[in-house]
Design an enzyme around this catalytic site. Structure first.
Site, PDB file in Angstrom:
ATOM      1  N   ASP A  25       0.834  -1.205   0.000  1.00  0.00           N
ATOM      2  CA  ASP A  25       0.000   0.000   0.000  1.00  0.00           C
ATOM      3  C   ASP A  25       0.869   1.255   0.000  1.00  0.00           C
ATOM      4  OD1 ASP A  25      -2.284   1.516   0.033  1.00  0.00           O
ATOM      5  OD2 ASP A  25      -2.660   1.276   2.182  1.00  0.00           O
ATOM      6  N   ASN A  73     -10.597  -2.783  -6.154  1.00  0.00           N
ATOM      7  CA  ASN A  73      -9.812  -1.891  -7.026  1.00  0.00           C
ATOM      8  C   ASN A  73     -10.458  -1.667  -8.392  1.00  0.00           C
ATOM      9  OD1 ASN A  73      -6.538  -3.006  -5.815  1.00  0.00           O
ATOM     10  ND2 ASN A  73      -7.808  -1.296  -5.135  1.00  0.00           N
TER      11      ASN A  73
END
Ligand code: FPP
Length: 253
Positions: A25, A73
């Site tokens: 991340d 996503n």
């Protein structure tokens, strides 16, 4: 026998995690800090992937799972999804010889059928080309979400009950494990998340039952092999009790 990198960094091969899973991340924030487009962050993130795959193999990790694209996503802007898919395809093609040279097998977990066809094709070619390798399994989580994984597992188990292949009493932990994407691998011993966020974000929710978790403040593109080794050393000092009492306090010694 200790590998070169194990010797250099003093890692005990007996207490290495077999399976390390990483939530990569912080690519977007990395780019923002440098007034760059988010895509640049993903590009530099790909370089970090290459270096951590090499480091993991060198220290003797057996399974490395990388959360590269989640079911959530797909809600990102189209241009970002397109760029991520292009980077993924580039990575999978460019890593072929590296994976072969280093005896690494590639596999993926997630909804492969949702990926663009050209990406699926390159994945299949690389999976096939590397299927004989056994030093490490590089497992990419692509269009992966733990809730989708568990839902699909429940549906498949229910179908088997409906067709009388199995009965309700046959539903055990092992049977559920056998219906997950991860059926052929051990649960992650260690889950690392970069960028300082304290969340699992729908990653390996069933498999994480007894995983050790390490949160790093580093944004993924800056995540280095040195930090990776430090985290492995930290893991080796942890007392994993799996819900039991420590040996020293148990009555039977
Ligand atoms: C999270 O950062 C990262 C992703 C959604 C994608 C991860 C992709 C890569 C590391 C590169 C391509 C992958 C491979 C395997 C070559 P973010 O964009 O959510 O960052 P932010 O939270 O700072 O916005």
């Amino acid at each position: 026998m200790k590998s070169d990198l194990q010797q250099d960094v003093i890692l005990d091969p007996d207490t290495l995690p077999s399976h390390v899973a990483i939530i990569m991340d912080g690519n977007g924030r990395w780019a923002k800090k440098r007034l760059m487009n988010r895509i640049k962050g993903h590009e530099h993130g790909s370089d970090a992937v290459r270096s951590i795959v090499t480091a993991a193999r060198e220290v003797g990790i057996k399974v490395l799972t990388l959360y590269a694209f989640s079911t959530e996503n797909w809600a990102r802007p189209k241009y970002e999804i397109k760029a991520l898919m292009m980077l993924l395809k580039k990575f999978i093609i460019s890593q072929r010889s590296e994976l072969s040279r280093n005896n690494i097998r590639l596999d993926i977990i997630g909804q492969k059928y949702k990926l663009p066809l050209d990406v699926q094709k390159e994945i299949d070619t690389t999976i096939d080309l590397t299927k004989k390798y056994d030093k490490m399994l590089l497992n990419l989580a692509l269009s992966y979400g733990a809730r989708e994984e568990i839902t699909t597992a429940v549906q498949n188990i229910a179908k088997k009950i409906e067709s009388k292949e199995i009965a309700v009493k046959d539903i055990t932990h092992d049977l559920i494990c056998d219906h997950l994407y991860t059926r052929h691998m051990p649960d992650p011993d260690l889950i690392i998340r970069t960028s300082g966020e304290y969340r699992l974000s729908n990653f390996l929710l069933w498999q994480a039952a007894y995983s050790e978790i390490f949160i790093s403040d580093t944004l993924w593109p800056d995540f280095s092999r040195e930090e990776f080794i430090e985290i492995l050393k930290n893991f080796q000092k942890r007392d994993r009790r799996f819900g039991k009492v420590p040996c020293s306090t148990s009555t039977d010694g």
